[in-house]
Design a protein around this motif. Structure first.
Motif, short mmCIF file in Angstrom:
data_model
loop_
_atom_site.label_atom_id
_atom_site.label_comp_id
_atom_site.label_asym_id
_atom_site.label_seq_id
_atom_site.Cartn_x
_atom_site.Cartn_y
_atom_site.Cartn_z
N HIS A 146 -1.67 -17.68 12.39
CA HIS A 146 -2.39 -16.69 13.16
C HIS A 146 -3.72 -16.73 13.00
O HIS A 146 -4.30 -17.01 11.82
N HIS A 147 -4.50 -16.16 14.09
CA HIS A 147 -5.79 -16.07 13.82
C HIS A 147 -6.28 -14.38 14.31
O HIS A 147 -7.46 -14.26 14.89
N ASP A 148 -5.58 -13.59 14.03
CA ASP A 148 -5.74 -12.07 14.16
C ASP A 148 -6.47 -11.45 13.08
O ASP A 148 -7.06 -10.55 13.38
N PHE A 149 -6.62 -11.85 11.96
CA PHE A 149 -7.34 -11.63 10.61
C PHE A 149 -8.49 -12.61 10.18
O PHE A 149 -8.22 -13.69 10.23
N LEU A 150 -9.45 -11.88 9.89
CA LEU A 150 -10.66 -12.64 9.42
C LEU A 150 -10.19 -13.07 7.79
O LEU A 150 -10.72 -13.83 7.10
N VAL A 151 -9.76 -12.22 7.13
CA VAL A 151 -9.63 -12.14 5.65
C VAL A 151 -7.91 -11.55 5.45
O VAL A 151 -7.82 -10.53 5.81
N VAL A 152 -7.12 -12.28 4.78
CA VAL A 152 -5.81 -11.84 4.28
C VAL A 152 -5.86 -12.00 2.66
O VAL A 152 -5.87 -13.31 2.39
N SER A 153 -5.83 -10.96 1.98
CA SER A 153 -5.86 -11.21 0.43
C SER A 153 -4.91 -10.26 -0.16
O SER A 153 -4.52 -9.07 0.23
N THR A 154 -4.11 -10.81 -0.97
CA THR A 154 -3.26 -10.17 -2.02
C THR A 154 -4.07 -9.35 -3.09
O THR A 154 -4.90 -9.93 -3.78
N LEU A 155 -3.79 -8.19 -3.39
CA LEU A 155 -4.52 -7.31 -4.29
C LEU A 155 -4.26 -7.95 -5.76
O LEU A 155 -5.27 -7.68 -6.41
N PRO A 168 -12.73 -9.98 15.29
CA PRO A 168 -13.19 -9.63 16.64
C PRO A 168 -12.43 -10.33 17.86
O PRO A 168 -12.37 -9.60 18.86
N ARG A 169 -11.57 -11.28 17.58
CA ARG A 169 -10.91 -11.69 18.81
C ARG A 169 -9.38 -11.66 18.73
O ARG A 169 -8.61 -12.29 19.22
N SER A 170 -9.04 -10.61 17.67
CA SER A 170 -7.64 -10.53 17.45
C SER A 170 -6.82 -9.87 18.70
O SER A 170 -7.56 -9.41 19.36
N SER A 171 -5.70 -10.19 18.91
CA SER A 171 -4.98 -9.64 19.95
C SER A 171 -4.73 -8.18 19.59
O SER A 171 -4.03 -7.51 20.57
N LEU A 172 -4.81 -7.92 18.52
CA LEU A 172 -4.48 -6.64 17.96
C LEU A 172 -5.69 -5.38 18.40
O LEU A 172 -5.40 -4.27 18.57
N VAL A 173 -6.99 -5.75 18.75
CA VAL A 173 -8.00 -5.29 18.94
C VAL A 173 -7.70 -4.38 20.24
O VAL A 173 -7.42 -5.00 21.17
N GLY A 174 -7.86 -3.10 20.36
CA GLY A 174 -7.52 -2.36 21.42
C GLY A 174 -5.90 -1.52 21.59
O GLY A 174 -5.94 -0.93 22.27
N SER A 175 -5.22 -2.37 20.63
CA SER A 175 -3.99 -2.08 20.67
C SER A 175 -3.39 -0.97 19.53
O SER A 175 -4.34 -1.03 18.61
N THR A 176 -2.31 -0.17 19.55
CA THR A 176 -1.94 0.49 18.38
C THR A 176 -1.22 -0.48 17.87
O THR A 176 -0.43 -1.27 18.21
N LEU A 177 -0.73 -0.04 16.50
CA LEU A 177 0.42 -0.64 15.64
C LEU A 177 1.81 -0.78 16.52
O LEU A 177 2.42 -1.86 16.41
N LYS A 178 2.11 0.21 17.10
CA LYS A 178 3.34 0.25 17.76
C LYS A 178 3.35 -0.67 18.99
O LYS A 178 4.28 -1.18 19.19
#
Length: 600
Positions: free
Chosen positions: A388-397, A326-336
């Motif tokens: 980084h704190h942009d993601f709640l969960v980062v998991s390898t498949l 929810p607090r990610s710097s990515l929120v509201g932004s596009t990948l580009k």
């Protein structure tokens, strides 16, 4: 109202709108509002930045280190090892449909989230347990949705049992101390938290099978699974060049659907089976994660991001799933706009958004909290993103690093010592949390770098900065004005009515903004309401702590809900179906118990 009150109201309204739209990370929003009130002159420096010297953010930072040690070592795993339904018994265990069997499973599993959440931050507990539930789901073929939302709700009420169960309790404790009152005792809030937790546990066990529909998480393969959206391109010298969609075998792919075709800026949707494919055609597919991964093995198709994979770490390729915080710097932004590839050394190949299909080019999609990104990167991605704190969960498949179990006993003993020395009053919560945090480094459970990376700076800044808004509400007189409105609306019902008004306002506010922000905004209003009626403010503070945490109606009001939202494949309205009886019960119990535990 005074001029300062009008200015404060305007700043608060703008802040709320920005928080609701989620265009800007909450930490930046709160800090910006506090700074604006200071620059305008509503608050002075000591008021605006008083939170940076308050015990609350420091305590939260120390407890982040302890939580990281638990995650790194597998400590407290014995609480959850045998609680997952059918653990070690294959997929044929109880619960494949019968309501009674599902209730038995929930009765067994939910304490694994509820009990540890009283000892550690409940968000951390859910972040650790949710991937285990998903792994169980893959092994048994049964939907993780039957457990994930109840797990989130159980962790929320578990956090109400102690002052350290959630950062919201620590914030309210810090606000009490800043106002000249005694801080919250370690088990003080348990007077209302335990009754709420017990009733919530019963409701979850009894009502979940009836109220919560089965959904398929994005990780599961098969009919009904939640959709990722992925872009592929017809490659040069592809055997698909000149073939029709049907002739090229793209019409009836198992578990994946061709959504649209883009050619030279023109978009075709739906795509006719006799449409002839050309080199350079950009194809957008929707499907479950297993089939999305399989698309990368089809001859003649290449990922739209293929040219960027060389920049993904050391060149090795692994699929990872990342849940946007929810607090990610990515929120509201596009990948580009976020320059995702260069910032994280990873290429996004698919996006899943609960409740809807992601349309358009992936690079133009504006990210939201809870979005699940399927990325291709080297095996070191999760380790790199600890900073980084942009993601709640980062998991390898395909694999995950083993925990350092040889240190687990030290972590468990440290947590026990923390509870004992703080519980009997030898140390206050801040002192105990700091000693526990330093012990994790001193005992070499975590390295100094790992301890530093464990602290979510965005959360710490947001908590500290939010105190300035609370000060502005009080010093400008706006809190007294708003309190007067509550008195007028609920005063006819007596003191309990005033408590109910503050509690309802807090509960509704926390569904649209962060729980911590809701607590800070409502605290001065609650204190002013109590003062206007000649009552003790402590009962209102406890009600605010409960109301700010009791977010059961939406996936955006509390971090644990956001974690399970995408992973469980839920729809937005699913939370209200199960959460409404919990909210009603929590409000009712709080209004009944708080006046008895903390007399007016």
């Amino acid at each position: 109202m005074t001029a300062d009150a009008w200015v404060t109201l305007a700043v608060v309204m703008v802040t709320l709108m920005v928080l609701v739209t989620e265009r800007v990370p909450p930490a930046a929003t709160i800090l910006g509002a506090t700074t604006a009130l200071f620059v305008i002159g509503v608050t002075d420096a000591s008021q605006a930045f008083s939170g940076f010297s308050n015990p609350a953010p420091i305590t939260v930072a120390a407890l982040y280190v302890v939580a990281a040690a638990v995650e790194a070592t597998g400590a407290l795993e014995w609480l959850t090892r045998r609680t997952l339904p059918g653990a070690g018994r294959g997929s044929g265990g109880a619960g494949r449909g019968g309501g009674g069997a599902r209730r038995a499973e929930l009765a067994r599993f939910l304490p694994a989230g509820l009990v540890p959440s009283a000892l550690l931050n409940n968000t951390t507990i859910v972040a650790m347990l949710a991937p285990r539930v998903v792994a169980w789901s893959r092994q048994t073929g049964r939907p993780a949705s039957t457990l994930l939302m109840p797990l989130s709700f159980a962790a929320i009420v578990g956090g109400l049992i102690t002052a350290i169960g959630t950062s919201t309790n620590l914030i309210v404790s810090g606000l009490l101390e800043a106002s000249g009152d005694e801080p919250m005792g370690l088990f003080e809030i348990a007077r209302v938290g335990v009754p709420v937790a017990v009733v919530a546990y019963v409701i979850l066990v009894v009502a979940s099978p009836r109220l919560l529909p089965e959904r398929r998480p994005p990780q599961l393969v098969g009919p009904g699974s939640r959709e990722f959206t992925v872009e592929m391109v017809v490659a040069d010298r592809s055997p698909l060049d000149g073939e029709t969609v049907a002739g090229g075998g793209l019409r009836n792919l198992e578990g994946v659907y061709l959504v649209e075709l883009e050619r030279e800026g023109r978009v075709l949707a739906p795509v006719a089976p006799d449409e002839v494919l050309e080199v350079g055609d950009r194809l957008t597919f929707a499907g479950n994660v297993g089939r999305v991964v399989d698309l990368h093995r089809l001859t003649g198709l290449v990922p739209a991001e293929e040219r960027h994979f060389a920049a993904a770490g050391d060149g090795s390729r692994h699929f990872h799933e990342m849940v946007v915080a929810p607090r990610s710097s990515l929120v509201g932004s596009t990948l580009k706009e976020a320059d995702f590839r260069n910032q994280y050394a990873a290429a996004v190949v698919a996006i899943h958004r609960a409740g809807e299909r992601v349309g358009g080019k992936l690079g133009t999609v504006r990210l939201r909290p809870g979005d699940v990104l399927l990325v291709l990167a080297d095996a070191g991605l999760p380790k790199r993103l600890r900073d980084h704190h942009d993601f709640l969960v980062v998991s390898t498949l395909d694999e995950a690093g083993p925990p350092r179990r040889d240190k687990a006993r030290w972590v468990e003993l440290t947590i026990l010592a923390l509870l004992v020395v703080v519980g009997i009053g030898w140390l206050d919560i801040l002192q105990g949390a700091l000693l526990a945090g330093f012990a994790m480094v001193g005992l070499r459970v975590l390295s100094p770098a790992e301890a530093r990376a464990a602290v979510d700076i965005d959360v710490i800044v947001m908590i500290a900065a939010s105190f300035g808004i609370g000060q502005a509400l009080a010093t400008s007189g706006l809190s007294e004005v708003l309190a007067g409105g509550l008195v007028d609306a609920f005063g006819g019902w007596g003191n309990v009515g005033l408590l109910l008004g503050v509690l309802l306002a807090t509960t509704l506010l926390t569904e649209v903004i962060t729980n911590n922000a809701a607590a800070v905004l409502m605290f001065p209003i609650g204190m002013a309401t109590a003062s206007a009626a000649g009552l003790d403010g402590r009962p209102f503070a406890m009600a605010i702590a409960v109301g700010a945490s009791a977010s059961f109606l939406s996936p955006i009001g509390y971090q644990t809900n956001t974690i399970v939202y995408g992973m469980g494949g839920y729809r937005f309205g699913d939370f209200a179906r199960l959460g409404l009886p919990l909210s009603v019960a929590t409000v009712g119990i709080t209004v009944l118990v708080v006046p008895l535990a903390w007399p007016f």
